[in-house]
Design a protein around this motif. Structure first.
Motif, mmCIF file in Angstrom:
data_model
loop_
_atom_site.group_PDB
_atom_site.id
_atom_site.type_symbol
_atom_site.label_atom_id
_atom_site.label_comp_id
_atom_site.label_asym_id
_atom_site.label_seq_id
_atom_site.Cartn_x
_atom_site.Cartn_y
_atom_site.Cartn_z
ATOM 1 N N LEU A 133 0.827 -1.202 0.000
ATOM 2 C CA LEU A 133 0.000 0.000 0.000
ATOM 3 C C LEU A 133 0.866 1.258 0.000
ATOM 4 C CD1 LEU A 133 -2.782 -1.043 2.547
ATOM 5 C CD2 LEU A 133 -2.976 -0.873 0.071
ATOM 6 N N SER A 134 1.948 1.234 0.790
ATOM 7 C CA SER A 134 2.861 2.382 0.820
ATOM 8 C C SER A 134 3.529 2.583 -0.534
ATOM 9 C CB SER A 134 3.915 2.185 1.902
ATOM 10 O OG SER A 134 3.332 2.100 3.190
ATOM 11 N N LEU A 135 3.905 1.474 -1.168
ATOM 12 C CA LEU A 135 4.532 1.565 -2.493
ATOM 13 C C LEU A 135 3.567 2.129 -3.522
ATOM 14 C CD1 LEU A 135 6.407 -1.865 -2.469
ATOM 15 C CD2 LEU A 135 7.482 0.393 -2.478
ATOM 16 N N ASN A 136 2.332 1.691 -3.476
ATOM 17 C CA ASN A 136 1.333 2.198 -4.412
ATOM 18 C C ASN A 136 1.137 3.706 -4.245
ATOM 19 O OD1 ASN A 136 0.954 -0.374 -5.401
ATOM 20 N ND2 ASN A 136 -0.868 -0.776 -4.175
ATOM 21 N N ASN A 137 1.076 4.150 -2.984
ATOM 22 C CA ASN A 137 0.888 5.584 -2.735
ATOM 23 C C ASN A 137 2.092 6.390 -3.211
ATOM 24 O OD1 ASN A 137 -1.614 5.151 -1.539
ATOM 25 N ND2 ASN A 137 -0.766 4.923 0.511
ATOM 26 N N ARG A 138 3.295 5.880 -2.951
ATOM 27 C CA ARG A 138 4.489 6.608 -3.366
ATOM 28 C C ARG A 138 4.590 6.673 -4.895
ATOM 29 N NH1 ARG A 138 9.202 7.552 -0.670
ATOM 30 N NH2 ARG A 138 7.763 7.837 1.072
ATOM 31 N N LEU A 139 4.276 5.567 -5.563
ATOM 32 C CA LEU A 139 4.327 5.560 -7.020
ATOM 33 C C LEU A 139 3.282 6.496 -7.607
ATOM 34 C CD1 LEU A 139 5.704 4.281 -9.482
ATOM 35 C CD2 LEU A 139 3.945 2.498 -9.443
ATOM 36 N N ARG A 140 2.135 6.584 -6.956
ATOM 37 C CA ARG A 140 1.083 7.484 -7.420
ATOM 38 C C ARG A 140 1.530 8.943 -7.292
ATOM 39 N NH1 ARG A 140 -2.439 6.012 -4.045
ATOM 40 N NH2 ARG A 140 -3.021 4.136 -5.207
ATOM 41 N N MET A 141 2.246 9.249 -6.216
ATOM 42 C CA MET A 141 2.745 10.613 -6.023
ATOM 43 C C MET A 141 3.792 10.984 -7.070
ATOM 44 S SD MET A 141 3.134 10.593 -1.870
ATOM 45 C CE MET A 141 4.058 12.126 -1.913
ATOM 46 N N LEU A 142 4.609 10.002 -7.454
ATOM 47 C CA LEU A 142 5.691 10.269 -8.399
ATOM 48 C C LEU A 142 5.281 10.073 -9.860
ATOM 49 C CD1 LEU A 142 8.618 8.511 -6.505
ATOM 50 C CD2 LEU A 142 8.151 10.959 -6.636
ATOM 51 N N LYS A 143 4.036 9.705 -10.089
ATOM 52 C CA LYS A 143 3.580 9.396 -11.443
ATOM 53 C C LYS A 143 3.845 10.517 -12.440
ATOM 54 C CE LYS A 143 -0.461 7.817 -14.037
ATOM 55 N NZ LYS A 143 -1.890 7.427 -13.966
ATOM 56 N N PRO A 144 3.601 11.802 -12.092
ATOM 57 C CA PRO A 144 3.864 12.866 -13.082
ATOM 58 C C PRO A 144 5.333 12.957 -13.488
ATOM 59 C CG PRO A 144 2.444 13.672 -11.323
ATOM 60 C CD PRO A 144 2.956 12.335 -10.879
ATOM 61 N N LEU A 145 6.240 12.461 -12.653
ATOM 62 C CA LEU A 145 7.667 12.588 -12.939
ATOM 63 C C LEU A 145 8.241 11.387 -13.677
ATOM 64 C CD1 LEU A 145 8.932 14.075 -9.548
ATOM 65 C CD2 LEU A 145 8.490 15.304 -11.681
ATOM 66 N N ILE A 146 7.638 10.201 -13.462
ATOM 67 C CA ILE A 146 8.257 9.003 -14.032
ATOM 68 C C ILE A 146 7.392 8.296 -15.058
ATOM 69 C CG2 ILE A 146 9.572 8.619 -11.914
ATOM 70 C CD1 ILE A 146 7.652 6.429 -11.161
ATOM 71 N N SER A 147 6.147 8.667 -15.170
ATOM 72 C CA SER A 147 5.268 7.968 -16.105
ATOM 73 C C SER A 147 4.863 8.906 -17.246
ATOM 74 C CB SER A 147 4.020 7.459 -15.376
ATOM 75 O OG SER A 147 3.157 6.795 -16.270
ATOM 76 N N ASN A 148 5.130 8.472 -18.478
ATOM 77 C CA ASN A 148 4.778 9.245 -19.677
ATOM 78 C C ASN A 148 5.354 10.658 -19.627
ATOM 79 O OD1 ASN A 148 3.261 7.082 -20.717
ATOM 80 N ND2 ASN A 148 1.488 7.702 -19.493
ATOM 81 N N ASN A 149 6.563 10.750 -19.118
ATOM 82 C CA ASN A 149 7.231 12.045 -19.023
ATOM 83 C C ASN A 149 8.472 12.006 -19.914
ATOM 84 O OD1 ASN A 149 8.587 14.403 -18.360
ATOM 85 N ND2 ASN A 149 8.152 14.238 -16.159
ATOM 86 N N LYS A 150 8.388 12.619 -21.068
ATOM 87 C CA LYS A 150 9.490 12.556 -22.026
ATOM 88 C C LYS A 150 10.657 13.463 -21.647
ATOM 89 C CE LYS A 150 7.475 16.090 -25.065
ATOM 90 N NZ LYS A 150 7.008 16.387 -26.433
#
Length: 213
Positions: A133-150
């Protein structure tokens, strides 16, 4: 920069001498030959090991009675509601209750100590569930920086993963790393998802295995 004030109890939080003064003050707690003690700062763990749950509780109760007298002598105020009594066993029979200052210590099938969730059968299921659950929350917070970010290079994304995400699930892995494979797969599946987002891979690549990111 604050004004001078008197300290009626305890030591100043963050003070340089506070840990030294506290260690001196609590340097003589009672011990017994039938129990073990684990201290970390102001957290104290009493451990009683015996094949007979009744004897284990009796040994633990003896130590608690000594601690109760020691707390009274040195004017420690203990909140029994913040204490937990947990029995680690594969047996179904319950362990007798233990008391501190005449009040029963609440029992719980799980206990959290130093950031690790321990369950009574040491399956690590609760600990891994919390970590996921902690990992999911952290990944969700960092999504704008690491997901679909060219604009963020793969090396920078990998660095963010290693510094901001990986420590969450690697903490205490020396203990819970022998958990059942079904529980470990929950961490593995998260890494697959994280890796796919790091490299912007399509969903067809979600079966990639890489436990050593």
């Amino acid at each position: 920069m604050s004004g001078i004030a008197s300290i009626n109890a305890g030591v100043p939080q963050g003070g340089i001498l506070s840990p030294v003064l506290y260690n001196i003050f609590v340097s003589d707690p009672p011990t017994t030959i039938s129990t073990a003690v684990a201290d970390y700062a102001d957290d104290k763990v009493l451990i009683s090991i015996n094949a007979d749950p009744i004897l284990a509780s009796m040994n633990l109760q003896t130590h608690l009675d000594l601690m109760a007298d020691w707390y009274i002598k040195w004017r420690f105020k203990v909140n029994q509601n913040k204490s937990t009594h947990t029995t680690f066993t594969l047996r179904q029979a319950p362990c007798p209750d233990v008391f501190l200052n005449g009040f029963p210590i609440p029992t719980s099938p799980t206990v959290k100590y130093l950031g690790i969730k321990l369950d009574k059968r040491l399956t690590w299921a609760h600990h891994i569930k919390e970590k996921r659950l902690s990992l999911n929350n952290r990944l969700r917070m960092l999504k704008p920086l690491i997901s679909n970010n060219k604009y963020t290079s793969p090396n920078v994304k990998l660095l963010m993963y290693k510094t901001l995400i990986k420590p969450i699930w690697t903490y205490g892995i020396q203990l819970w790393g022998n958990a059942n494979k079904s529980n470990l797969n929950k961490i593995q599946s998260f890494q697959n998802i994280a890796l796919r987002k790091l490299i912007n891979a399509p969903h067809t690549y979600q079966t990639i295995h890489t436990i050593q990111i």
